[in-house]
Write a protein that holds these residues in place. Structure first.
Motif, short mmCIF file in Angstrom:
data_model
loop_
_atom_site.label_atom_id
_atom_site.label_comp_id
_atom_site.label_asym_id
_atom_site.label_seq_id
_atom_site.Cartn_x
_atom_site.Cartn_y
_atom_site.Cartn_z
N ASP A 1 10.12 111.32 62.27
CA ASP A 1 9.97 110.02 63.30
C ASP A 1 8.29 109.48 62.98
O ASP A 1 7.62 110.45 63.13
CB ASP A 1 10.25 110.36 64.59
N VAL A 2 8.31 108.23 63.14
CA VAL A 2 6.93 107.64 63.03
C VAL A 2 6.57 106.79 64.60
O VAL A 2 7.57 105.90 64.48
CB VAL A 2 6.75 106.79 61.96
N ARG A 3 5.63 107.03 64.96
CA ARG A 3 5.22 106.11 66.09
C ARG A 3 4.84 104.72 65.71
O ARG A 3 3.93 104.63 64.78
CB ARG A 3 4.14 106.79 66.92
N GLY A 4 5.01 103.81 66.25
CA GLY A 4 4.67 102.42 66.02
C GLY A 4 3.36 102.22 66.65
O GLY A 4 2.55 103.22 67.20
N GLY A 5 2.90 100.74 66.53
CA GLY A 5 1.51 100.47 67.24
C GLY A 5 1.72 100.64 68.60
O GLY A 5 0.47 100.83 69.13
N ASP A 6 2.94 100.30 68.99
CA ASP A 6 2.91 100.33 70.68
C ASP A 6 3.36 101.74 70.98
O ASP A 6 3.99 102.39 70.04
CB ASP A 6 4.07 99.16 70.81
N VAL A 7 2.90 102.24 72.06
CA VAL A 7 3.35 103.61 72.61
C VAL A 7 4.72 103.59 72.89
O VAL A 7 5.27 104.77 72.63
CB VAL A 7 2.60 103.56 73.90
N ASN A 8 5.38 102.66 73.32
CA ASN A 8 6.93 102.83 73.38
C ASN A 8 7.79 102.36 72.02
O ASN A 8 8.93 102.51 72.05
CB ASN A 8 7.31 101.63 74.42
N MET A 9 7.30 102.10 71.03
CA MET A 9 7.84 101.96 69.61
C MET A 9 7.92 103.21 68.74
O MET A 9 6.93 103.85 68.61
CB MET A 9 7.30 100.85 68.94
N GLU A 10 8.91 103.59 68.18
CA GLU A 10 9.24 104.72 67.15
C GLU A 10 10.27 104.29 66.40
O GLU A 10 11.31 103.89 66.60
CB GLU A 10 9.71 106.04 68.06
N ASN A 11 10.17 104.64 64.96
CA ASN A 11 11.09 104.54 64.01
C ASN A 11 11.43 105.91 63.58
O ASN A 11 10.76 106.72 63.60
CB ASN A 11 10.20 104.03 62.55
N LEU A 12 12.94 106.16 63.84
CA LEU A 12 13.58 107.51 63.66
C LEU A 12 13.86 107.67 62.35
O LEU A 12 14.39 106.70 61.44
CB LEU A 12 14.76 107.37 64.65
N ASP A 13 13.70 108.75 61.56
CA ASP A 13 14.27 109.18 60.28
C ASP A 13 14.34 110.76 60.40
O ASP A 13 13.50 111.62 60.55
CB ASP A 13 12.96 108.94 59.45
N ARG A 14 15.72 111.02 60.47
CA ARG A 14 16.03 112.34 60.68
C ARG A 14 17.03 112.79 59.68
O ARG A 14 17.95 112.04 58.94
CB ARG A 14 16.65 112.64 62.00
N LEU A 15 17.02 114.09 59.48
CA LEU A 15 18.24 114.78 58.52
C LEU A 15 19.25 115.55 59.28
O LEU A 15 18.49 116.43 60.49
CB LEU A 15 17.67 115.75 57.68
N MET A 16 20.58 115.13 59.39
CA MET A 16 21.17 115.80 60.72
C MET A 16 22.35 116.23 60.03
O MET A 16 22.64 116.16 58.80
CB MET A 16 21.79 114.72 61.58
N ALA A 17 23.10 117.37 60.62
CA ALA A 17 24.18 118.22 60.15
C ALA A 17 25.15 118.55 61.33
O ALA A 17 24.94 118.30 62.32
CB ALA A 17 23.58 119.73 59.19
N LEU A 18 26.32 119.33 60.82
CA LEU A 18 27.29 119.67 61.96
C LEU A 18 27.14 120.92 62.07
O LEU A 18 27.39 121.79 60.98
CB LEU A 18 28.66 119.25 61.39
N ARG A 19 27.14 121.62 63.08
CA ARG A 19 27.26 122.86 63.64
C ARG A 19 28.64 123.15 64.24
O ARG A 19 28.81 122.39 65.25
CB ARG A 19 25.97 123.28 64.73
N VAL A 20 29.20 123.81 63.62
CA VAL A 20 30.68 124.31 63.80
C VAL A 20 30.97 125.55 64.29
O VAL A 20 30.49 126.57 63.62
CB VAL A 20 31.53 124.12 62.51
#
Length: 184
Positions: free
Chosen positions: A45-64
């Motif tokens: 994840d990358v924070r934007g110029g504003d404190v409340n702004m964030e770009n999400l970039d994640r790798l997710m999987a299924l835990r079964v």
């Protein structure tokens, strides 16, 4: 004023009763109890110029979590997992799938596995959260015959018809272990 005092005292008890009444997310079919959670493997994840702004970039999987609840042992089987990524910014749906071998499970035996890997994108701007949604389906087969099927949504087959197959992203490298300092 007395009504407010009574309702504020009852609120915690009502919340506990509601939580106890909700299902824990495990389904059971054909002697198999399956519980699935979406887990984050890597976060960029990358924070934007504003404190409340964030770009999400994640790798997710299924835990079964799988448990044999039948009265007999379950032979080795094959599990086909399918994960649909519903993009937040357009109507696109991407499919990532794979086939895994499930070992022999004795009566009452359980195992936890992590299957699949999907990139999830999105953004957060204050109270607004927009991100990709994941839907999944697991199909259990013994000797080529379907034994059980578990889905996150009842309309998974309809969504699957609109999906485009994509290659899964590469898994993140394992965390580096620090090298001990040489003796002095």
């Amino acid at each position: 004023m007395g009504w407010m005092r009574i309702s504020s005292r009852l609120l915690p008890f009502c919340l506990v009763a509601l939580c106890l009444a909700l299902p824990v997310g495990a389904e059971e079919k054909s002697g198999l109890q399956v519980s699935v959670q979406k887990v984050t493997l890597d976060r960029a994840d990358v924070r934007g110029g504003d404190v409340n702004m964030e770009n999400l970039d994640r790798l997710m999987a299924l835990r079964v979590a799988i448990r044999n609840t039948s009265f007999k042992s379950m032979p080795e089987s094959e599990v086909t997992w399918e994960i649909l990524r519903r993009k937040y910014d357009d109507s696109g749906i991407e499919l990532t799938s794979g086939v895994e071998k499930l070992p022999h499970l004795k009566v009452g035996e359980a195992m936890d596995v992590t299957w699949g890997i999907v990139k999830v994108l999105g953004y957060r701007n204050g109270a607004i959260l927009r991100k990709d949604e994941l839907e999944w389906e697991l199909t259990f087969k013994e000797d080529g015959k379907e034994v059980a099927k578990f889905s996150s949504k009842p309309n998974f087959a309809m969504l699957l018809k609109r999906a485009v197959r994509v290659e899964p992203p590469t898994a993140p490298p394992p965390p580096a272990t620090p090298v001990p300092a040489p003796p002095k």
